[in-house]
Motif scaffolding. Structure first.
Motif, short mmCIF file in Angstrom:
data_model
loop_
_atom_site.label_atom_id
_atom_site.label_comp_id
_atom_site.label_asym_id
_atom_site.label_seq_id
_atom_site.Cartn_x
_atom_site.Cartn_y
_atom_site.Cartn_z
N GLU A 96 0.78 -1.45 0.02
CA GLU A 96 0.03 -0.05 -0.21
C GLU A 96 0.91 1.43 -0.19
OE1 GLU A 96 -2.86 0.10 3.49
OE2 GLU A 96 -2.86 2.19 3.26
N VAL A 97 1.95 1.07 0.78
CA VAL A 97 2.93 2.48 0.83
C VAL A 97 3.60 2.41 -0.47
CG1 VAL A 97 4.96 3.39 1.95
CG2 VAL A 97 3.06 2.23 3.45
N ALA A 98 3.85 1.60 -1.23
CA ALA A 98 4.55 1.37 -2.44
C ALA A 98 3.68 1.85 -3.74
CB ALA A 98 5.27 -0.05 -2.68
N ARG A 99 2.44 1.32 -3.46
CA ARG A 99 1.58 2.07 -4.50
C ARG A 99 1.19 3.54 -4.42
NH1 ARG A 99 -0.94 -2.21 -6.67
NH2 ARG A 99 -1.72 -3.82 -5.31
N ALA A 100 1.25 4.23 -3.05
CA ALA A 100 1.17 5.40 -3.24
C ALA A 100 2.55 6.42 -3.59
CB ALA A 100 1.07 6.02 -1.51
N ASN A 101 3.79 5.52 -3.15
CA ASN A 101 5.08 6.38 -3.56
C ASN A 101 4.82 6.26 -5.01
OD1 ASN A 101 5.75 6.79 -1.01
ND2 ASN A 101 6.84 4.82 -0.53
N LEU A 102 4.67 5.06 -5.77
CA LEU A 102 4.73 5.24 -7.24
C LEU A 102 3.84 6.19 -7.86
CD1 LEU A 102 5.21 1.26 -7.14
CD2 LEU A 102 6.78 2.78 -8.11
N ALA A 103 2.50 6.09 -7.29
CA ALA A 103 1.56 7.16 -8.05
C ALA A 103 2.24 8.52 -7.80
CB ALA A 103 0.16 7.07 -7.24
N ARG A 104 2.75 8.90 -6.40
CA ARG A 104 3.29 10.05 -6.50
C ARG A 104 4.37 10.44 -7.38
NH1 ARG A 104 5.43 9.47 -1.75
NH2 ARG A 104 3.29 9.59 -0.62
N ALA A 105 5.34 9.53 -7.53
CA ALA A 105 6.31 9.61 -8.57
C ALA A 105 5.94 9.68 -10.05
CB ALA A 105 7.54 8.71 -8.26
N GLY A 106 4.71 9.41 -10.28
CA GLY A 106 4.27 9.41 -11.58
C GLY A 106 4.26 8.10 -12.45
N LEU A 107 4.61 6.89 -11.77
CA LEU A 107 5.05 5.75 -12.16
C LEU A 107 4.03 4.64 -12.25
CD1 LEU A 107 8.66 6.09 -10.80
CD2 LEU A 107 7.89 6.34 -13.11
N ALA A 108 2.69 5.11 -11.75
CA ALA A 108 1.82 4.00 -11.12
C ALA A 108 1.62 3.28 -12.56
CB ALA A 108 0.72 4.43 -10.71
N GLU A 109 1.46 3.77 -13.82
CA GLU A 109 1.05 2.90 -14.93
C GLU A 109 2.06 2.25 -15.50
OE1 GLU A 109 1.54 6.63 -18.02
OE2 GLU A 109 -0.02 6.57 -16.25
N ARG A 110 3.11 2.34 -15.27
CA ARG A 110 4.52 1.47 -15.59
C ARG A 110 4.73 0.25 -14.54
NH1 ARG A 110 9.26 5.36 -17.16
NH2 ARG A 110 7.93 7.13 -17.70
N VAL A 111 3.92 -0.06 -13.53
CA VAL A 111 4.32 -0.88 -12.52
C VAL A 111 3.04 -1.65 -12.23
CG1 VAL A 111 5.21 -1.20 -10.13
CG2 VAL A 111 6.16 0.72 -11.64
N ASP A 112 3.24 -3.12 -12.41
CA ASP A 112 2.36 -4.15 -12.01
C ASP A 112 2.73 -4.61 -10.82
OD1 ASP A 112 0.68 -6.15 -11.71
OD2 ASP A 112 1.31 -7.21 -13.68
N LEU A 113 2.08 -4.08 -9.55
CA LEU A 113 2.49 -4.62 -8.32
C LEU A 113 1.49 -5.69 -7.65
CD1 LEU A 113 3.64 -4.42 -5.15
CD2 LEU A 113 2.49 -2.42 -4.92
N ARG A 114 2.07 -7.04 -7.42
CA ARG A 114 1.28 -7.91 -7.05
C ARG A 114 1.51 -8.32 -5.62
NH1 ARG A 114 0.90 -11.71 -12.56
NH2 ARG A 114 0.20 -10.26 -13.83
N VAL A 115 0.41 -8.63 -4.84
CA VAL A 115 0.78 -8.80 -3.47
C VAL A 115 0.49 -10.53 -3.12
CG1 VAL A 115 -0.24 -8.22 -0.92
CG2 VAL A 115 -0.07 -6.60 -3.07
N GLY A 116 1.51 -11.05 -2.44
CA GLY A 116 1.19 -12.43 -2.16
C GLY A 116 2.75 -12.65 -2.07
#
Ligand code: SAH
Ligand code: DHB
Ligand code: MG
Length: 223
Positions: A96-116
């Motif tokens: 969750e913290v990583a998703r917010a950091n990536l979004a803030r950095a403008g990189l969310a759409e380039r990253v596929d974050l999978r939890v497990g």
């Protein structure tokens, strides 16, 4: 040579080479705010990951162990248009913290974050025919490193770059009698890399703000 001297050198490089910026600083601040352990790669190491990705012309990258996404930001910045970073994280709070950091950095759409557990998410990636990846950065639970190597090889092609973090462990990696599962896993993966005919590899010790540690680097060749 003292730890303070090695850290001063890292700090000077970081300043002279502009190794930090607002998005990276904000990610580290958000990690600390959320109580995540400060075990991200250093600014200089993160920049090395990005440079290696660009040198390899990597478009599709896989990261095992996201934490707050500090290393992910470096990898995602190296992704060309249309490329992607798949990053795997077991802890939902870290994710969750990583998703917010990536979004803030403008990189969310380039990253596929999978939890497990990476054991499971890697099996799912293989099952869906993901890959081959151009670069794989392994930085999660060290006892599983031999397994992650096997998965990375199945998800690779000739030319894929493999990077393992934390392979020196303050020198403990040379202790063949160690009862530390992280040392045992690190020794096992280095020895497996050394035996693997498809891999050409090295390991490099690092000093600085992460103490005495290092990376193993390998490139996949023809079988
Ligand atoms: N690469 C990050 C640091 C990763 S720290 C950076 O440099 O910024 C290691 C991460 O691996 C932690 O977030 C931890 O929760 C995660 N991890 C540990 N065991 C795991 C597993 N079995 N599967 C997936 N992630 C795991
Ligand atoms: C730890 C994990 C890491 O990936 C790292 O770079 C440093 C420390 C740890 O689990 O303590
Ligand atoms: Mg690490």
């Amino acid at each position: 040579m003292t730890e303070a001297e090695a850290e001063a050198v890292d700090a000077w490089f970081a300043d002279a080479l502009s190794l930090s910026d607002p998005a990276l600083d904000a990610a580290l601040a958000a990690n600390a705010e959320a109580g995540l352990p400060a075990i991200d790669v250093s600014p200089a190491q993160g920049k090395l990951l990005g440079l290696l990705a660009r040198m390899a012309g990597a478009r599709r990258m896989l990261e095992i162990g996201t934490l707050g996404g500090y290393s992910t930001i470096h990898l995602a910045r190296a992704v060309p248009d249309g490329g992607r970073v798949v990053t795997l994280e077991v802890d939902p709070k870290h994710a969750e913290v990583a998703r917010a950091n990536l979004a803030r950095a403008g990189l969310a759409e380039r990253v596929d974050l999978r939890v497990g557990r990476a054991l499971d998410t890697l099996a799912a990636l293989e099952a869906e025919g993901a890959g081959p990846f151009d670069l794989v950065f392994v930085d999660a639970d060290k006892p599983s490193n031999p397994h992650y190597l096997a998965c990375a090889l199945r998800l690779s092609r000739p030319g894929t770059v493999l990077i393992f973090d934390n392979v020196v462990r303050e020198g403990a990696v040379v202790d063949a009698a160690s009862a530390d599962a992280s040392v045992v896993g690190t020794r096992a993966v280095i020895e497996a890399i050394g035996r693997e005919k498809r891999l050409s590899a090295t390991a490099i010790q690092t000093l600085g703000v992460k103490g005495w540690d290092g990376f193993a680097l390998a490139i996949v060749g023809e079988a």
